[in-house]
Write an enzyme that holds these catalytic residues in place. Structure first.
Site, PDB file in Angstrom:
ATOM      1  N   GLY A 153     -11.678   5.737   3.368  1.00  0.00           N
ATOM      2  CA  GLY A 153     -11.101   6.001   4.783  1.00  0.00           C
ATOM      3  C   GLY A 153     -12.070   6.745   5.496  1.00  0.00           C
ATOM      4  O   GLY A 153     -13.021   5.899   6.227  1.00  0.00           O
ATOM      5  N   ARG A 154     -11.960   7.910   5.291  1.00  0.00           N
ATOM      6  CA  ARG A 154     -12.914   8.861   6.400  1.00  0.00           C
ATOM      7  C   ARG A 154     -14.389   8.459   6.107  1.00  0.00           C
ATOM      8  O   ARG A 154     -14.985   8.742   7.349  1.00  0.00           O
ATOM      9  CB  ARG A 154     -12.496  10.392   6.249  1.00  0.00           C
ATOM     10  CG  ARG A 154     -11.091  10.864   6.497  1.00  0.00           C
ATOM     11  CD  ARG A 154     -10.647  12.051   5.997  1.00  0.00           C
ATOM     12  NE  ARG A 154      -9.381  12.538   6.368  1.00  0.00           N
ATOM     13  CZ  ARG A 154      -8.049  12.167   5.773  1.00  0.00           C
ATOM     14  NH1 ARG A 154      -8.296  11.157   4.654  1.00  0.00           N
ATOM     15  NH2 ARG A 154      -6.908  12.552   6.229  1.00  0.00           N
TER      16      ARG A 154
ATOM     17  N   LYS B  38       0.740  -1.093  -0.186  1.00  0.00           N
ATOM     18  CA  LYS B  38       0.008   0.100   0.132  1.00  0.00           C
ATOM     19  C   LYS B  38       0.944   1.276   0.054  1.00  0.00           C
ATOM     20  O   LYS B  38       1.696   1.254   0.983  1.00  0.00           O
ATOM     21  CB  LYS B  38      -1.025  -0.058   1.410  1.00  0.00           C
ATOM     22  CG  LYS B  38      -1.931   1.099   1.363  1.00  0.00           C
ATOM     23  CD  LYS B  38      -2.714   1.141   2.279  1.00  0.00           C
ATOM     24  CE  LYS B  38      -3.881   2.308   2.405  1.00  0.00           C
ATOM     25  NZ  LYS B  38      -3.410   3.391   3.276  1.00  0.00           N
TER      26      LYS B  38
ATOM     27  N   HIS C 167      -1.899   7.864   1.158  1.00  0.00           N
ATOM     28  CA  HIS C 167      -2.437   7.585   2.572  1.00  0.00           C
ATOM     29  C   HIS C 167      -3.201   8.659   3.198  1.00  0.00           C
ATOM     30  O   HIS C 167      -3.308   8.977   4.217  1.00  0.00           O
ATOM     31  CB  HIS C 167      -1.115   7.576   3.422  1.00  0.00           C
ATOM     32  CG  HIS C 167      -0.769   6.451   4.404  1.00  0.00           C
ATOM     33  ND1 HIS C 167      -0.257   5.631   4.605  1.00  0.00           N
ATOM     34  CD2 HIS C 167      -1.604   6.845   5.589  1.00  0.00           C
ATOM     35  CE1 HIS C 167      -0.154   5.008   5.701  1.00  0.00           C
ATOM     36  NE2 HIS C 167      -1.144   5.595   6.513  1.00  0.00           N
TER      37      HIS C 167
ATOM     38  N   ARG D 178     -15.536   9.653  -2.287  1.00  0.00           N
ATOM     39  CA  ARG D 178     -16.849  10.054  -1.278  1.00  0.00           C
ATOM     40  C   ARG D 178     -18.127   9.496  -2.070  1.00  0.00           C
ATOM     41  O   ARG D 178     -18.873   9.290  -1.058  1.00  0.00           O
ATOM     42  CB  ARG D 178     -16.932  11.490  -1.302  1.00  0.00           C
ATOM     43  CG  ARG D 178     -15.436  12.074  -0.510  1.00  0.00           C
ATOM     44  CD  ARG D 178     -15.546  11.718   0.990  1.00  0.00           C
ATOM     45  NE  ARG D 178     -14.477  12.018   1.705  1.00  0.00           N
ATOM     46  CZ  ARG D 178     -13.104  11.472   1.706  1.00  0.00           C
ATOM     47  NH1 ARG D 178     -13.079  10.271   1.161  1.00  0.00           N
ATOM     48  NH2 ARG D 178     -12.107  11.792   2.593  1.00  0.00           N
TER      49      ARG D 178
ATOM     50  N   GLY E 210      -9.810  10.213  -1.385  1.00  0.00           N
ATOM     51  CA  GLY E 210     -10.771  11.642  -1.122  1.00  0.00           C
ATOM     52  C   GLY E 210     -11.981  10.979  -2.024  1.00  0.00           C
ATOM     53  O   GLY E 210     -12.974  11.633  -2.285  1.00  0.00           O
TER      54      GLY E 210
ATOM     55  N   SER F  93      -2.158   4.909  -3.557  1.00  0.00           N
ATOM     56  CA  SER F  93      -2.651   5.455  -2.323  1.00  0.00           C
ATOM     57  C   SER F  93      -1.571   6.506  -2.034  1.00  0.00           C
ATOM     58  O   SER F  93      -0.413   6.530  -1.656  1.00  0.00           O
ATOM     59  CB  SER F  93      -3.037   4.510  -1.317  1.00  0.00           C
ATOM     60  OG  SER F  93      -3.394   5.340  -0.098  1.00  0.00           O
TER      61      SER F  93
END
Ligand code: FMN
Length: 318
Positions: free
Chosen positions: A269-270, A191, A215, A250, A248, A213
């Site tokens: 992620g988020r 990764k 990260h 979404r 990023g 990625s």
């Protein structure tokens, strides 16, 4: 809850906590804003006549998934968001037919996560103490996970704003990657690949998967978005290794673009943290399902029957 509502509620909730800063980026935060800017540079070519009924199911490295939208590796700060946070994330992802990917620290309850039946990938960091790193890899493997990820991009640890974290890391050499390969009997994914050179070395070391990625803006400032380097990486790696991407993403339109660039799987992620904070396991499930449903609408209106048939020429730059 709808996606916009989940993101708004989850982000607001997390920002009030003392873990809220973990959502931010390294140093100037260029990577955060560049991620969105680059994703927005591409529009999608509609080809709706004779539109298809698409399927999102896929089988990747022996794992059957209902969707190519998965969780990107994270552990911290999930246990601090809700009680049994990692188990709730696992349950939400299992219900959505997706995959959980744990990060640092390696969860103590990794075996319990595996026991929920959700497909599991788990990461190890390039700890300076290589003995400890190898022990961590063995620990992950013995927990019965499906894949192991190695954070080749954490050679300088991670950082949010000026705050250095996981500083006990150093870059891995090609020989060390080969050593890891010899030790790992399940699919191995590197990764943090962001160049053709690292992709070539990853293949030489025997990677089954290459995770493109930056990260999520937690390592170096001024790294590109994956789309800025992806064509050349996919060019060298696609036939030999599975390509994964995050950074990023979404909405379903973003995930569609990731597939069009050649990824088999797209990581969030988020958004997973927002889903968990907004509505526990149900919120995590809704995030994956709604992003996947949005992506399916694009697949239908572009003649893309399944994730592998989302083609690069469906994207228009500018
Ligand atoms: C709070 C947080 C913790 C993370 N922890 C890890 C980790 O332990 N290991 C890792 O490889 N990546 C980690 N990442 C990076 C994610 O795996 C992923 O690459 C990134 O978040 C994707 O970008 P996105 O958040 O914009 O979707 C972390 C990201 C966040 C936001």
């Amino acid at each position: 809850m709808e996606l916009t509502e989940i993101y708004k509620k989850g982000e607001a909730e997390l920002k009030t906590r003392d873990i809220g800063w973990l959502l931010d980026g390294v140093e100037t935060e260029f990577v955060m804003s560049n991620n969105r800017r680059v994703l927005d540079q591409y529009t999608i070519k509609q080809r709706c006549i004779d539109g298809v009924v698409p399927a999102t199911q896929c089988t990747v490295l022996g794992v059957e998934l209902k969707t190519p939208v998965i969780m990107s590796s994270m552990t911290m700060p999930i246990p601090a968001i809700v009680d049994n946070g990692l188990m709730q994330v696992a349950e939400g992802l299992r219900e959505a037919g997706s995959l959980i990917w744990t990060g640092t620290p390696i969860p103590q309850n990794l075996k319990d996560i595996v026991a929920t039946g959700v497909p599991v990938a788990a990461n190890a960091k390039p700890l300076k103490d290589r003995q400890k790193m190898f022990e961590a890899i063995d620990e992950i493997q013995s927990a019965g996970v499906n894949w192991i990820g190695i954070e080749i991009d954490s050679g300088q640890g991670t950082k949010v704003h000026d705050r250095q974290m996981a500083a006990d890391c150093s870059p891995l050499s090609l020989n060390e990657l080969k050593e890891i390969r010899e030790r790992v009997s399940i699919p191995l994914i590197f990764k943090g690949v962001l160049s053709k050179e690292d992709a070539e070395k990853s293949l030489e070391a025997g990677a089954d998967g290459i995770f493109i990625s930056n990260h999520g803006a937690h390592t170096l400032d001024y790294l590109p978005h994956p789309f800025q380097v992806m064509d050349e990486i996919v060019g060298v790696a696609k036939r030999e290794a599975v390509i994964l991407v995050d950074g990023g993403f979404r909405r379903g339109s973003d995930a569609f673009k990731g597939l069009a660039f050649g990824a088999r799987l797209v990581g969030l992620g988020r958004p997973i943290l927002y889903g968990l904070a907004a509505n526990g396991a149900e919120g995590v499930k809704d995030v994956i399902q709604e992003v996947s449903e949005e992506m399916k609408r694009f697949m239908s209106m572009t003649g893309s029957v399944d994730p592998e048939h989302v083609k690069r020429d469906l994207l228009i730059k500018g």
